[in-house]
Design an enzyme around this catalytic site. Structure first.
Site, mmCIF file in Angstrom:
data_model
loop_
_atom_site.group_PDB
_atom_site.id
_atom_site.type_symbol
_atom_site.label_atom_id
_atom_site.label_comp_id
_atom_site.label_asym_id
_atom_site.label_seq_id
_atom_site.Cartn_x
_atom_site.Cartn_y
_atom_site.Cartn_z
ATOM 1 N N PRO A 54 0.754 -1.256 0.000
ATOM 2 C CA PRO A 54 0.000 0.000 0.000
ATOM 3 C C PRO A 54 0.785 1.307 0.000
ATOM 4 O O PRO A 54 0.731 2.092 0.949
ATOM 5 C CB PRO A 54 -0.844 -0.126 1.267
ATOM 6 C CG PRO A 54 0.009 -0.934 2.185
ATOM 7 C CD PRO A 54 0.701 -1.929 1.292
ATOM 8 N N CYS A 55 1.448 1.587 -1.090
ATOM 9 C CA CYS A 55 2.161 2.859 -1.186
ATOM 10 C C CYS A 55 1.190 4.036 -1.279
ATOM 11 O O CYS A 55 1.582 5.178 -1.019
ATOM 12 C CB CYS A 55 3.122 2.848 -2.367
ATOM 13 S SG CYS A 55 2.383 2.412 -3.936
#
Length: 169
Positions: free
Chosen positions: A130-131
Site C-alpha cells: 500500500p504505497c
C-alpha cells in the site's frame, strides 16, 4: 522456459496487469499509464492460473470485505528499496503515514525523504503493497505512480478521505 506469467484483471482502477514468477509468486501489479509500470513482453506467458488467489483477494478488497492482502509476492530491488517496501506492508488499512515516518521506520535520517519517495515510487506491487497510504508531511496527497486520482479513490475507499467514492467497472 518462460520466466514470467501475466494476466489482466478488471478493477475499479482500470485493468490491472499482474505478473508472477514460475513458482506463482506475484512480482508486479500495474495500472494503465503507471509511471514505471510493466508492459507485457513477447516471451511472457499469459495464464490466469497463478493469479486466482490474487484475483479473489483484489475483488474482496474492492468490495470492502478485505483489509489485508495475504499473497505470496516477490519484489526485487536494492537493499534500501526492499526496506522501504517492507515498511509499506506495516501501514494498516485506513491509515496513512508520511515519507519522513517511513524514513524513520527503516532507520534512515529524515533527510532521506527524497530517497524514500523514489523507492516508494518504484514499488512494483501497487494496491497490495500500500504505497497509496503514504502522504506528504503537511497532509497533502503527493505522488503516486498510478496517478493521484487513483490514490484518492483508494484512500476514500479505505475511509481515510471523507468524500464518497463509487467503484464501478
Amino acid at each position: 522456459m518462460t520466466s514470467t506469467y501475466w494476466t489482466n484483471v478488471a478493477s475499479p482502477l482500470g485493468p490491472l496487469l499482474l505478473t508472477a514468477a514460475p513458482d506463482g509468486a506475484l512480482t508486479s501489479l500495474s495500472v494503465p499509464g503507471q509511471k514505471g509500470g510493466r508492459v507485457v513482453e513477447d516471451d511472457w506467458r499469459q495464464d490466469r492460473g497463478p493469479f486466482r488467489e490474487a484475483e479473489e483477494q483484489l475483488a474482496a478488497y474492492f468490495a470492502g470485505e478485505l483489509k489485508e492482502f495475504r499473497l505470496t509476492w516477490r519484489a526485487e530491488g536494492s537493499v534500501f528499496r526492499e526496506k522501504v517496501w517492507a515498511a509499506l506492508d506495516d501501514i494498516p488499512y485506513g491509515s496513512t503515514v508520511t515519507y519522513g515516518e517511513i524514513a524513520v521506520r527503516i532507520g534512515a535520517p529524515r533527510a532521506a525523504v527524497r530517497a524514500v519517495g523514489g523507492a516508494i515510487g518504484a514499488n512494483p506491487l501497487l494496491v497490495v503493497r500500500p504505497c497509496h497510504r503514504v502522504i506528504g508531511a503537511d497532509g497533502t496527497l503527493t505522488g503516486y505512480a498510478g496517478g493521484l486520482e487513483r490514490k484518492v479513490r483508494l484512500l476514500t475507499h479505505e475511509g481515510v478521505l471523507e468524500a464518497p467514492v463509487v467503484f464501478s467497472e
